[in-house]
Design a protein around this motif. Structure first.
Motif, PDB file in Angstrom:
ATOM      1  N   ARG A 109     -52.067 -49.118  15.015  1.00 30.98           N
ATOM      2  CA  ARG A 109     -51.742 -50.547  15.168  1.00 30.98           C
ATOM      3  C   ARG A 109     -52.985 -51.532  15.186  1.00 30.98           C
ATOM      4  N   SER A 110     -53.908 -51.214  16.104  1.00 26.96           N
ATOM      5  CA  SER A 110     -54.823 -52.280  16.224  1.00 26.96           C
ATOM      6  C   SER A 110     -56.093 -52.113  15.396  1.00 26.96           C
ATOM      7  N   ALA A 111     -56.091 -50.952  14.882  1.00 27.77           N
ATOM      8  CA  ALA A 111     -57.534 -50.553  14.174  1.00 27.77           C
ATOM      9  C   ALA A 111     -57.419 -50.463  12.509  1.00 27.77           C
ATOM     10  N   ALA A 112     -56.232 -49.669  12.174  1.00 27.34           N
ATOM     11  CA  ALA A 112     -56.166 -49.200  11.014  1.00 27.34           C
ATOM     12  C   ALA A 112     -55.990 -50.538   9.891  1.00 27.34           C
ATOM     13  N   ASN A 113     -56.618 -50.133   8.858  1.00 30.20           N
ATOM     14  CA  ASN A 113     -55.912 -50.806   7.664  1.00 30.20           C
ATOM     15  C   ASN A 113     -54.638 -50.369   6.959  1.00 30.20           C
ATOM     16  N   ARG A 114     -54.803 -49.077   6.970  1.00 34.53           N
ATOM     17  CA  ARG A 114     -53.663 -48.438   6.408  1.00 34.53           C
ATOM     18  C   ARG A 114     -53.192 -47.228   7.243  1.00 34.53           C
ATOM     19  N   VAL A 115     -51.687 -47.117   7.203  1.00 34.92           N
ATOM     20  CA  VAL A 115     -51.368 -45.815   8.023  1.00 34.92           C
ATOM     21  C   VAL A 115     -50.783 -44.842   6.793  1.00 34.92           C
ATOM     22  N   VAL A 116     -51.367 -43.438   7.049  1.00 33.75           N
ATOM     23  CA  VAL A 116     -50.782 -42.643   6.200  1.00 33.75           C
ATOM     24  C   VAL A 116     -49.780 -41.463   6.896  1.00 33.75           C
ATOM     25  N   PHE A 154     -45.010 -49.673  11.088  1.00 39.55           N
ATOM     26  CA  PHE A 154     -44.077 -49.356  12.433  1.00 39.55           C
ATOM     27  C   PHE A 154     -43.214 -50.383  12.624  1.00 39.55           C
ATOM     28  N   THR A 155     -42.876 -51.502  11.752  1.00 37.01           N
ATOM     29  CA  THR A 155     -41.647 -52.328  11.969  1.00 37.01           C
ATOM     30  C   THR A 155     -40.771 -52.002  11.280  1.00 37.01           C
ATOM     31  N   ARG A 186     -40.019 -46.732   5.869  1.00 37.78           N
ATOM     32  CA  ARG A 186     -38.935 -46.643   4.563  1.00 37.78           C
ATOM     33  C   ARG A 186     -38.373 -45.293   4.634  1.00 37.78           C
ATOM     34  N   SER A 187     -38.945 -44.247   4.967  1.00 33.44           N
ATOM     35  CA  SER A 187     -38.476 -42.894   4.886  1.00 33.44           C
ATOM     36  C   SER A 187     -37.753 -42.542   6.070  1.00 33.44           C
ATOM     37  N   GLU A 188     -36.699 -41.603   6.009  1.00 33.39           N
ATOM     38  CA  GLU A 188     -35.892 -41.154   7.219  1.00 33.39           C
ATOM     39  C   GLU A 188     -36.725 -40.309   8.328  1.00 33.39           C
ATOM     40  N   ARG A 189     -37.763 -39.543   7.426  1.00 29.48           N
ATOM     41  CA  ARG A 189     -38.908 -38.676   8.034  1.00 29.48           C
ATOM     42  C   ARG A 189     -39.794 -39.488   9.248  1.00 29.48           C
ATOM     43  N   ALA A 190     -40.153 -40.652   8.768  1.00 32.08           N
ATOM     44  CA  ALA A 190     -40.858 -41.339   9.468  1.00 32.08           C
ATOM     45  C   ALA A 190     -40.201 -41.937  10.432  1.00 32.08           C
ATOM     46  N   LYS A 191     -38.736 -42.631  10.435  1.00 28.38           N
ATOM     47  CA  LYS A 191     -38.070 -43.289  11.290  1.00 28.38           C
ATOM     48  C   LYS A 191     -37.877 -42.168  12.163  1.00 28.38           C
ATOM     49  N   ILE A 221     -41.532 -40.546  19.212  1.00 32.02           N
ATOM     50  CA  ILE A 221     -42.871 -40.777  19.979  1.00 32.02           C
ATOM     51  C   ILE A 221     -42.978 -42.172  20.482  1.00 32.02           C
ATOM     52  N   LEU A 222     -42.144 -43.171  20.261  1.00 32.80           N
ATOM     53  CA  LEU A 222     -42.108 -44.618  20.621  1.00 32.80           C
ATOM     54  C   LEU A 222     -41.134 -44.776  21.862  1.00 32.80           C
ATOM     55  N   LYS A 223     -40.458 -43.854  21.900  1.00 35.29           N
ATOM     56  CA  LYS A 223     -39.095 -43.959  22.591  1.00 35.29           C
ATOM     57  C   LYS A 223     -39.614 -43.917  24.306  1.00 35.29           C
ATOM     58  N   HIS A 224     -40.260 -42.805  24.605  1.00 35.82           N
ATOM     59  CA  HIS A 224     -40.642 -42.796  26.164  1.00 35.82           C
ATOM     60  C   HIS A 224     -41.443 -43.766  26.677  1.00 35.82           C
TER      61      HIS A 224
END
Lengths: 214, 247
Positions: B205-212, B229-230, B233-238, B244-247
């Motif tokens: 989030r803080s340092a990347a220009n792009r996330v692959v 992160f907000t 698009r894909s189900e796989r990424a969601k 990983i963001l839940k806990h």
């Protein structure tokens, strides 16, 4: 007891012969062994194949047969050398196969990440091996190389059968002179012990010295 | 952003046996860009990272660095690797050499720099990662976080055009992760081109220009961290993010 004191020069000559064979053949075996180990882990397929063939052929040939092949075979190709040199060649090449495998097993104890880090910094294969991998492998190959060279010292007795002066051959003239066979061999055995225990001592020192690093 | 491609992968494929770990990968990294590669384990992200300096060979496709295709084995490949630094999950510092030697080794042996010059530069870099007092220690005497910072300094000593990070914080205790990420953030701010395989979403989030985002050997999404992160698009990424963001 008299057999030694009466024939000190004969024994000394034999011992010297064995020491010479051991030292020169060891140097040859070490040089070829490290080279072949490098071949066997090289990124070039033909080098790997050569190293594998070298080890397979030499490790699986009985040493006496190898002596015959060198002493009788090489002159057919016009290579005529003193018997002593032939003996060093046969012993050195034979033992190099075992050294190679000891070194290779040592290389395998070094984590692959070490080599990858070296390569990722732009080191060539010889640099990676020589600067990073072998120095770390060295420690673990000292004991097996010591054993291999002790075996070489004892194997050098075969050279006596090819009219090279060495320790075991001393029994022949002494036997003819009628000395007790038991005492003759006793002092021969002591001579071999001097050689093999010296090798042990050298490798103990090496192990202590290089064991500390890291 | 200059918009000038430094690392360019086109149609890259690789199998491990039957497993198709890299499937038609196209990826361009511009000079000065920080690209973070994330995805579930086994998705091929480490393989992708290692393929860029040919620690992994590829079966088809092309990889270009600064406009030049990646050479086969040999001296040319070594030269090219010298220009791309790599930081490993398991640090891989040379265990038989001191910290200072670790950093000096490649500049002296590969770049043929003078020893005193290389040592001076090595101390500068150690100072930068806050470890100048550890110069004469052996790697095993350092904590994981310290080792990884030395590894970054070692990569920087070659003045690389780009740095590859293969899960640089995955082997670290939690309290050491930040000291490494801080060094990486600083590099990113200074304009270093970086490809970072990581599970550190905060860093992404803080340092990347792009996330692959990679899954099953494919690049599924390639977007700005904000967008990814907000609103993935894909189900796989969601699915991945929810886990990983839940806990």
């Amino acid at each position: 007891m008299n057999v030694l004191l009466d024939n000190l020069s004969l024994y000394a000559e034999g011992l010297l012969g064995t020491v010479e064979l051991t030292v020169y053949a060891s140097l040859l075996a070490l040089a070829l062994g490290f080279l072949m180990a490098a071949f066997r882990v090289a990124p070039v397929r033909s080098l790997r194949a050569f190293g594998t063939a070298w080890v397979t052929v030499l490790r699986n040939t009985p040493l006496t047969l190898l002596f015959f092949a060198v002493v009788l075979g090489l002159p057919r190709f016009g290579l005529v050398l003193p018997f002593k040199l032939f003996a060093i060649l046969a012993l050195g090449c034979y033992t190099s196969a075992f050294i190679c495998e000891a070194v290779r097993s040592g290389i395998n104890t070094v984590p692959t990440g070490q080599g990858e880090a070296a390569r990722s910094l732009g080191m060539t294969f010889p640099q990676t091996l020589g600067i990073v991998v072998l120095p770390q492998a060295f420690r673990s190959v000292i004991p097996p190389i010591g054993s291999t060279l002790i075996a070489l010292a004892k194997n050098s007795a075969i050279a006596g059968a090819f009219s090279v002066v060495e320790l075991l051959g001393v029994y022949k003239p002494l036997n003819e002179l009628g000395y007790s066979i038991i005492w003759t061999f006793f002092w021969i055995a002591v001579g071999y012990l001097i050689v093999t225990l010296s090798i042990s001592a050298i490798f103990n020192v090496l192990e202590k010295h290089y064991g500390v690093a890291r | 952003m200059a918009g000038e491609a430094l690392i360019e992968l086109r149609g890259v494929n690789k199998h491990y046996g039957k497993l198709h770990v890299l499937q038609d990968i196209d990826l361009t990294v511009d000079r000065g860009e920080v690209v973070v590669v994330i995805g579930p384990s086994g998705s091929g992200k480490s393989t992708l990272c290692r393929a860029i300096n040919r620690l992994e060979t590829i079966e088809s496709g092309t990889i270009e660095l600064d406009g030049r295709p990646l050479p086969e084995e040999g001296r040319a490949l070594a030269q090219l690797r010298a220009e791309v630094g790599m930081v490993f999950q398991s640090f891989n510092l040379f265990a038989h050499r001191t910290v200072l030697d670790n950093i000096m080794l490649a500049p002296v042996k590969v770049r043929k720099k003078r020893k005193d010059e290389a040592a001076r530069r090595a101390r500068e870099l150690l100072d930068r990662v806050g470890l100048v007092s550890q110069a004469d220690k052996y790697p095993a005497q350092l904590s994981g976080g310290q080792q990884q910072r030395v590894a970054i300094a070692r990569a920087l000593a070659m003045d690389p055009k780009a740095l590859l990070f293969d899960e640089p914080t995955s082997a670290l205790d939690p309290e050491m992760i930040n000291e490494v990420l801080e060094v990486m953030r600083q590099l990113a701010r200074e304009g270093m081109t970086m490809v970072v395989v990581t599970h550190e979403m905060g860093f992404a989030r803080s340092a990347a220009n792009r996330v692959v985002f990679m899954a099953d050997g494919r690049i599924v999404e390639d977007r700005t961290p904000e967008e990814f992160f907000t609103a993935p698009r894909s189900e796989r990424a969601k699915d991945f993010l929810s886990k990983i963001l839940k806990h």
